[in-house]
Design a protein around this motif. Sequence first.
Motif, PDB file in Angstrom:
ATOM      1  N   VAL A 134      12.579  -1.530   3.576  1.00 19.14           N
ATOM      2  CA  VAL A 134      12.056  -0.717   2.184  1.00 19.14           C
ATOM      3  C   VAL A 134      11.969  -1.880   0.972  1.00 19.14           C
ATOM      4  CG1 VAL A 134      12.970   1.358   3.171  1.00 19.14           C
ATOM      5  CG2 VAL A 134      14.472  -0.185   2.108  1.00 19.14           C
ATOM      6  N   VAL A 154      10.458   5.324   5.598  1.00 15.50           N
ATOM      7  CA  VAL A 154      10.356   5.014   3.950  1.00 15.50           C
ATOM      8  C   VAL A 154      10.538   6.145   3.426  1.00 15.50           C
ATOM      9  CG1 VAL A 154       9.213   3.836   2.183  1.00 15.50           C
ATOM     10  CG2 VAL A 154       9.360   2.696   4.315  1.00 15.50           C
ATOM     11  N   GLY A 212       7.093   8.976   0.997  1.00 15.19           N
ATOM     12  CA  GLY A 212       7.069   7.970   1.976  1.00 15.19           C
ATOM     13  C   GLY A 212       5.917   8.210   2.776  1.00 15.19           C
ATOM     14  N   LYS A 242      10.463   7.918  -0.653  1.00 14.47           N
ATOM     15  CA  LYS A 242      10.261   7.446  -2.082  1.00 14.47           C
ATOM     16  C   LYS A 242       9.890   8.751  -3.021  1.00 14.47           C
ATOM     17  CE  LYS A 242       7.297   4.465  -4.852  1.00 14.47           C
ATOM     18  NZ  LYS A 242       6.138   3.188  -4.966  1.00 14.47           N
ATOM     19  N   GLU A 248      15.580   3.877   2.874  1.00 11.71           N
ATOM     20  CA  GLU A 248      15.525   4.083   4.532  1.00 11.71           C
ATOM     21  C   GLU A 248      16.186   5.216   4.702  1.00 11.71           C
ATOM     22  OE1 GLU A 248      14.979   0.864   7.310  1.00 11.71           O
ATOM     23  OE2 GLU A 248      16.823   1.445   7.936  1.00 11.71           O
ATOM     24  N   GLU A 292      12.042   2.311  -3.129  1.00 14.84           N
ATOM     25  CA  GLU A 292      12.258   3.066  -1.675  1.00 14.84           C
ATOM     26  C   GLU A 292      13.594   3.180  -1.199  1.00 14.84           C
ATOM     27  OE1 GLU A 292       7.675   1.234  -0.733  1.00 14.84           O
ATOM     28  OE2 GLU A 292       9.396   0.276   0.195  1.00 14.84           O
TER      29      GLU A 292
END
Length: 106
Positions: free
Chosen positions: A2, A19, A67, A21, A10, A8
């Motif tokens: 990430v 990932v 993500g 986000k 993980e 980001e």
Amino acid sequence: MVNPYAGEVEITLDGVPHVAKLTLGALAELEAGLGDASLMDLVERFEGGRFSGRDVLALVVAGLRGGGWRGQAGDLVAVEIGGGPVAAAKAAAELLARAFSLGETK
């Protein structure tokens, strides 16, 4: 791997790293799911240590979807989240912090 500078985080599901986000779309989806509460209410709950499991789940799902994950909240019922509930709460807090930072990491 990430990129924390890109917001980001993980999150590991059943041993597979993902990932997460909070993209604009993920934030809008999250806000829609909060009902009467705002994103600022959510941030304040995390800052004050008054967040719920529902808050953590909503943030984790929104982050994973941001993500690229295609699942829903119900898909996480039978999934092992790496590090358990504590790691999930930490990831949720990091997602919030990174979404509203100016590229700084903690």
